[in-house]
Design a protein around this motif. Sequence first.
Motif, PDB file in Angstrom:
ATOM      1  N   VAL A 106     -24.531 -17.410 -35.693  1.00 42.08           N
ATOM      2  CA  VAL A 106     -23.914 -16.925 -36.592  1.00 42.08           C
ATOM      3  C   VAL A 106     -23.571 -15.588 -36.431  1.00 42.08           C
ATOM      4  CG1 VAL A 106     -26.277 -18.180 -37.869  1.00 42.08           C
ATOM      5  CG2 VAL A 106     -26.680 -16.056 -36.014  1.00 42.08           C
ATOM      6  N   PHE A 107     -23.368 -15.436 -35.123  1.00 45.65           N
ATOM      7  CA  PHE A 107     -22.243 -13.689 -35.409  1.00 45.65           C
ATOM      8  C   PHE A 107     -21.098 -14.143 -33.973  1.00 45.65           C
ATOM      9  CE2 PHE A 107     -26.621 -12.553 -36.768  1.00 45.65           C
ATOM     10  CZ  PHE A 107     -26.358 -11.955 -37.844  1.00 45.65           C
ATOM     11  N   GLN A 108     -19.797 -13.527 -33.984  1.00 41.13           N
ATOM     12  CA  GLN A 108     -19.543 -13.864 -33.230  1.00 41.13           C
ATOM     13  C   GLN A 108     -19.141 -13.292 -31.847  1.00 41.13           C
ATOM     14  OE1 GLN A 108     -17.105 -11.194 -30.836  1.00 41.13           O
ATOM     15  NE2 GLN A 108     -15.623 -12.620 -30.456  1.00 41.13           N
ATOM     16  N   GLU A 109     -19.170 -14.486 -30.340  1.00 42.20           N
ATOM     17  CA  GLU A 109     -19.502 -14.044 -29.008  1.00 42.20           C
ATOM     18  C   GLU A 109     -20.379 -13.445 -28.404  1.00 42.20           C
ATOM     19  OE1 GLU A 109     -17.383 -17.547 -27.946  1.00 42.20           O
ATOM     20  OE2 GLU A 109     -15.868 -16.007 -27.834  1.00 42.20           O
ATOM     21  N   ASP A 110     -18.979 -11.607 -28.659  1.00 45.41           N
ATOM     22  CA  ASP A 110     -20.041 -11.350 -28.081  1.00 45.41           C
ATOM     23  C   ASP A 110     -19.698 -10.106 -29.258  1.00 45.41           C
ATOM     24  OD1 ASP A 110     -18.310 -11.516 -25.286  1.00 45.41           O
ATOM     25  OD2 ASP A 110     -16.541 -11.631 -26.424  1.00 45.41           O
TER      26      ASP A 110
ATOM     27  N   GLY B 291     -28.428 -19.199 -28.979  1.00 48.50           N
ATOM     28  CA  GLY B 291     -26.616 -18.818 -29.127  1.00 48.50           C
ATOM     29  C   GLY B 291     -26.245 -20.196 -28.135  1.00 48.50           C
ATOM     30  N   ASP B 292     -25.187 -20.373 -28.574  1.00 48.77           N
ATOM     31  CA  ASP B 292     -24.459 -21.860 -27.898  1.00 48.77           C
ATOM     32  C   ASP B 292     -22.843 -21.212 -27.698  1.00 48.77           C
ATOM     33  OD1 ASP B 292     -22.487 -23.242 -27.878  1.00 48.77           O
ATOM     34  OD2 ASP B 292     -21.605 -24.262 -29.839  1.00 48.77           O
ATOM     35  N   ASP B 293     -22.105 -21.014 -28.282  1.00 45.38           N
ATOM     36  CA  ASP B 293     -20.750 -20.248 -27.617  1.00 45.38           C
ATOM     37  C   ASP B 293     -21.399 -18.880 -27.087  1.00 45.38           C
ATOM     38  OD1 ASP B 293     -19.403 -22.029 -29.033  1.00 45.38           O
ATOM     39  OD2 ASP B 293     -18.227 -20.755 -30.423  1.00 45.38           O
ATOM     40  N   LEU B 294     -22.211 -18.387 -27.614  1.00 40.48           N
ATOM     41  CA  LEU B 294     -23.052 -16.706 -27.428  1.00 40.48           C
ATOM     42  C   LEU B 294     -23.207 -17.152 -25.613  1.00 40.48           C
ATOM     43  CD1 LEU B 294     -23.713 -13.957 -27.692  1.00 40.48           C
ATOM     44  CD2 LEU B 294     -26.392 -14.706 -28.171  1.00 40.48           C
ATOM     45  N   PHE B 295     -23.880 -18.191 -25.370  1.00 40.89           N
ATOM     46  CA  PHE B 295     -24.307 -18.038 -23.376  1.00 40.89           C
ATOM     47  C   PHE B 295     -23.620 -19.185 -22.630  1.00 40.89           C
ATOM     48  CE2 PHE B 295     -28.290 -16.980 -25.791  1.00 40.89           C
ATOM     49  CZ  PHE B 295     -28.367 -16.403 -25.517  1.00 40.89           C
ATOM     50  N   CYS B 296     -22.560 -20.276 -23.526  1.00 38.36           N
ATOM     51  CA  CYS B 296     -22.174 -21.413 -23.161  1.00 38.36           C
ATOM     52  C   CYS B 296     -22.124 -21.485 -21.698  1.00 38.36           C
ATOM     53  CB  CYS B 296     -20.846 -20.749 -22.471  1.00 38.36           C
ATOM     54  SG  CYS B 296     -19.627 -19.975 -23.754  1.00 38.36           S
ATOM     55  N   THR B 297     -23.846 -22.397 -21.827  1.00 35.54           N
ATOM     56  CA  THR B 297     -24.421 -23.065 -20.594  1.00 35.54           C
ATOM     57  C   THR B 297     -24.427 -22.001 -19.373  1.00 35.54           C
ATOM     58  OG1 THR B 297     -24.210 -24.936 -22.220  1.00 35.54           O
ATOM     59  CG2 THR B 297     -25.299 -24.838 -19.688  1.00 35.54           C
ATOM     60  N   ASN B 298     -24.677 -20.633 -19.510  1.00 37.60           N
ATOM     61  CA  ASN B 298     -23.808 -19.562 -18.303  1.00 37.60           C
ATOM     62  C   ASN B 298     -25.196 -19.160 -18.218  1.00 37.60           C
ATOM     63  OD1 ASN B 298     -23.151 -17.850 -16.084  1.00 37.60           O
ATOM     64  ND2 ASN B 298     -21.100 -18.271 -17.356  1.00 37.60           N
ATOM     65  N   THR B 299     -25.703 -18.796 -16.662  1.00 36.26           N
ATOM     66  CA  THR B 299     -27.188 -18.265 -16.429  1.00 36.26           C
ATOM     67  C   THR B 299     -26.698 -16.698 -17.048  1.00 36.26           C
ATOM     68  OG1 THR B 299     -27.185 -18.818 -14.428  1.00 36.26           O
ATOM     69  CG2 THR B 299     -28.199 -19.883 -15.272  1.00 36.26           C
ATOM     70  N   LYS B 300     -25.625 -16.186 -16.489  1.00 31.85           N
ATOM     71  CA  LYS B 300     -25.091 -15.088 -15.999  1.00 31.85           C
ATOM     72  C   LYS B 300     -25.911 -14.542 -17.758  1.00 31.85           C
ATOM     73  CE  LYS B 300     -21.903 -14.844 -12.085  1.00 31.85           C
ATOM     74  NZ  LYS B 300     -20.640 -15.456 -11.759  1.00 31.85           N
ATOM     75  N   ARG B 301     -24.740 -14.715 -18.947  1.00 35.12           N
ATOM     76  CA  ARG B 301     -24.731 -14.410 -20.227  1.00 35.12           C
ATOM     77  C   ARG B 301     -26.607 -14.709 -20.863  1.00 35.12           C
ATOM     78  NH1 ARG B 301     -20.485 -12.751 -22.775  1.00 35.12           N
ATOM     79  NH2 ARG B 301     -21.456 -13.440 -24.276  1.00 35.12           N
ATOM     80  N   MET B 302     -27.268 -15.798 -20.332  1.00 39.31           N
ATOM     81  CA  MET B 302     -28.370 -15.863 -20.854  1.00 39.31           C
ATOM     82  C   MET B 302     -29.030 -14.627 -20.261  1.00 39.31           C
ATOM     83  SD  MET B 302     -28.718 -20.060 -20.205  1.00 39.31           S
ATOM     84  CE  MET B 302     -30.461 -20.130 -20.371  1.00 39.31           C
ATOM     85  N   ILE B 303     -29.046 -14.222 -18.883  1.00 47.85           N
ATOM     86  CA  ILE B 303     -29.987 -13.084 -18.606  1.00 47.85           C
ATOM     87  C   ILE B 303     -28.810 -12.177 -19.447  1.00 47.85           C
ATOM     88  CG2 ILE B 303     -29.993 -11.062 -16.374  1.00 47.85           C
ATOM     89  CD1 ILE B 303     -29.478 -13.766 -14.685  1.00 47.85           C
TER      90      ILE B 303
ATOM     91  N   ASN C  10     -33.409 -16.723 -29.070  1.00 48.77           N
ATOM     92  CA  ASN C  10     -34.865 -16.976 -28.303  1.00 48.77           C
ATOM     93  C   ASN C  10     -35.120 -18.762 -27.871  1.00 48.77           C
ATOM     94  OD1 ASN C  10     -34.873 -18.122 -31.488  1.00 48.77           O
ATOM     95  ND2 ASN C  10     -36.744 -16.900 -32.000  1.00 48.77           N
ATOM     96  N   ALA C  11     -33.710 -19.532 -28.657  1.00 46.12           N
ATOM     97  CA  ALA C  11     -33.697 -20.668 -28.049  1.00 46.12           C
ATOM     98  C   ALA C  11     -31.480 -20.446 -27.545  1.00 46.12           C
ATOM     99  CB  ALA C  11     -33.505 -21.423 -29.405  1.00 46.12           C
ATOM    100  N   THR C  12     -31.228 -21.648 -27.584  1.00 42.62           N
ATOM    101  CA  THR C  12     -30.139 -21.933 -26.418  1.00 42.62           C
ATOM    102  C   THR C  12     -29.510 -23.498 -26.360  1.00 42.62           C
ATOM    103  OG1 THR C  12     -28.196 -21.660 -25.193  1.00 42.62           O
ATOM    104  CG2 THR C  12     -30.486 -22.064 -24.227  1.00 42.62           C
ATOM    105  N   ILE C  13     -28.366 -23.312 -27.043  1.00 42.16           N
ATOM    106  CA  ILE C  13     -27.304 -25.591 -27.175  1.00 42.16           C
ATOM    107  C   ILE C  13     -27.806 -24.707 -25.450  1.00 42.16           C
ATOM    108  CG2 ILE C  13     -25.421 -25.853 -27.334  1.00 42.16           C
ATOM    109  CD1 ILE C  13     -27.174 -26.168 -29.756  1.00 42.16           C
ATOM    110  N   ILE C  14     -27.134 -26.131 -24.707  1.00 41.35           N
ATOM    111  CA  ILE C  14     -26.878 -26.541 -23.590  1.00 41.35           C
ATOM    112  C   ILE C  14     -25.692 -27.544 -23.645  1.00 41.35           C
ATOM    113  CG2 ILE C  14     -27.574 -28.129 -21.471  1.00 41.35           C
ATOM    114  CD1 ILE C  14     -28.669 -24.980 -21.672  1.00 41.35           C
ATOM    115  N   LYS C  15     -24.538 -27.286 -23.184  1.00 41.11           N
ATOM    116  CA  LYS C  15     -24.035 -27.974 -22.556  1.00 41.11           C
ATOM    117  C   LYS C  15     -23.185 -28.315 -21.722  1.00 41.11           C
ATOM    118  CE  LYS C  15     -21.715 -27.329 -28.123  1.00 41.11           C
ATOM    119  NZ  LYS C  15     -21.182 -25.970 -28.949  1.00 41.11           N
ATOM    120  N   PRO C  16     -23.263 -29.700 -21.193  1.00 43.75           N
ATOM    121  CA  PRO C  16     -22.613 -29.455 -19.394  1.00 43.75           C
ATOM    122  C   PRO C  16     -21.372 -28.973 -19.019  1.00 43.75           C
ATOM    123  CG  PRO C  16     -24.368 -31.913 -19.929  1.00 43.75           C
ATOM    124  CD  PRO C  16     -23.714 -31.225 -21.420  1.00 43.75           C
ATOM    125  N   ASN C  17     -20.593 -29.683 -20.026  1.00 38.82           N
ATOM    126  CA  ASN C  17     -19.139 -29.024 -20.450  1.00 38.82           C
ATOM    127  C   ASN C  17     -18.705 -27.850 -20.259  1.00 38.82           C
ATOM    128  OD1 ASN C  17     -18.889 -29.492 -23.253  1.00 38.82           O
ATOM    129  ND2 ASN C  17     -16.833 -29.802 -22.814  1.00 38.82           N
TER     130      ASN C  17
END
Length: 411
Positions: free
Chosen positions: A287-291, A311-323, A332-339
């Motif tokens: 709901v907000f821009q990714e940064d 978070g979708d574009d916010l995290f990009c299934t990337n643990t560094k961004r999730m931390i 309090n939730a994340t999208i998971i996209k393998p690609n």
Amino acid sequence: MKIKDIKAIEILDSRGNPTVRTFLTLDDESVGVASVPSGASTGSHEAVELRDHDQKRYGGAGVLTAVNNVNQQIKTALMNQTADPKTVDETMIKLDGTDNKSGLGANAILSVSQALIRAISVSRKIPLWKFINEYYFSEKPFFPKIMFNVVNGGKHANWNFDIQEFIVIPQYQLPSESIKVGSEIHHSIQKSLKSKKLSVLVGDEGGLSPALSNNEEAFQLIIESASQIGYENAKQYKLAIDGAASEFFKAGKYILKKDNKEISGEELIKYYLEIEKKYLVYSFEDVFQEDDWDNWTKFKSQLNQNNLVVGDDLFCTNTKRMILGFEKKAANATIIKPNQIGTIYETIEAIKLAKKYGWAVAVSHRSGETEDPFIADLAYASSADFLKTGAPCRSDRLSKYNRLIEIENKL
Ligand code: PGA
Ligand code: ZN
């Protein structure tokens, strides 16, 4: 068991754009096939999807470079290697040698990562989900609830709405029940649109994409159509949105074209809190821009904690961004996209981290999909809270929902 052969080809996705399909053969002749999806409203922190940029083919969107990377470098490195998914993924990450998979391409690497897992499940004569569950998880799997994107907007429907996705989440645990309710609501919306002489064409993810006059009319349309067939908002189903807000963010402002408004992050928070009250919206993705971390954190702190901030574009299934997101209390939730990350091993690491944080997990498709139902098995195997793969309409979306029904029937 060892890898005997790997062969990639260029195929087309649901938008008619080139993508990678890989066939991986084990030394017992078991073959695993995998096809890679592709996003349109992609996050800037995603792993790199390699395109040829040869304007003479597919307007530059060809993937022959990625296909060649599989058929040459990756194949050479993996031939006769033990068929162990984690080791193979780590070998490819090393071979790529970059932080964002720009060396070989996330599309090349993921196709092999997925094909290997499928080949092993074929060899062992067990369902794909069972192998993933046994190899990566210890607990018994349970079915995800389903996020159906029944009204498409944003980049997926030529900007008929600023909000990219209007989603219903039927509140049933069995996929066959969720899918029935999702489909009935989808058809009821279609019927309402016909009666109003509005378009019933669908967007990239199979959701309807009428030309309504503002975002709020989409909520009203869904709620009214569902209630006409006996389903009540926040009872039999919950409402969710995916703003894909990076797509309408420019120079520090959010540009709501439909409402002819340029607003600040603060004003956008107010708007979301209003629609939460008015339409009982349960889940808020991108709901907000990714940064724009500050507004994510502010919104999350003001929203009822039973609601989801995803978070979708916010995290990009990337643990560094999730931390980072965990430290900033941004979601309090994340999208998971393998690609978005490029290997199944790293995808599972992201799922495990989200669970450790107590976040909800939504395994998701991309807007450009193929008939490969891999993510349905992944969602079940990992006991994800949600599977999000478009409207119950069009075979690129239904291949995943139908796969869940198959899994349900084999139990
Ligand atoms: P994309 O959209 O696949 O075009 O990125 C899906 C989403 O934003 O969830
Ligand atoms: Zn999204």
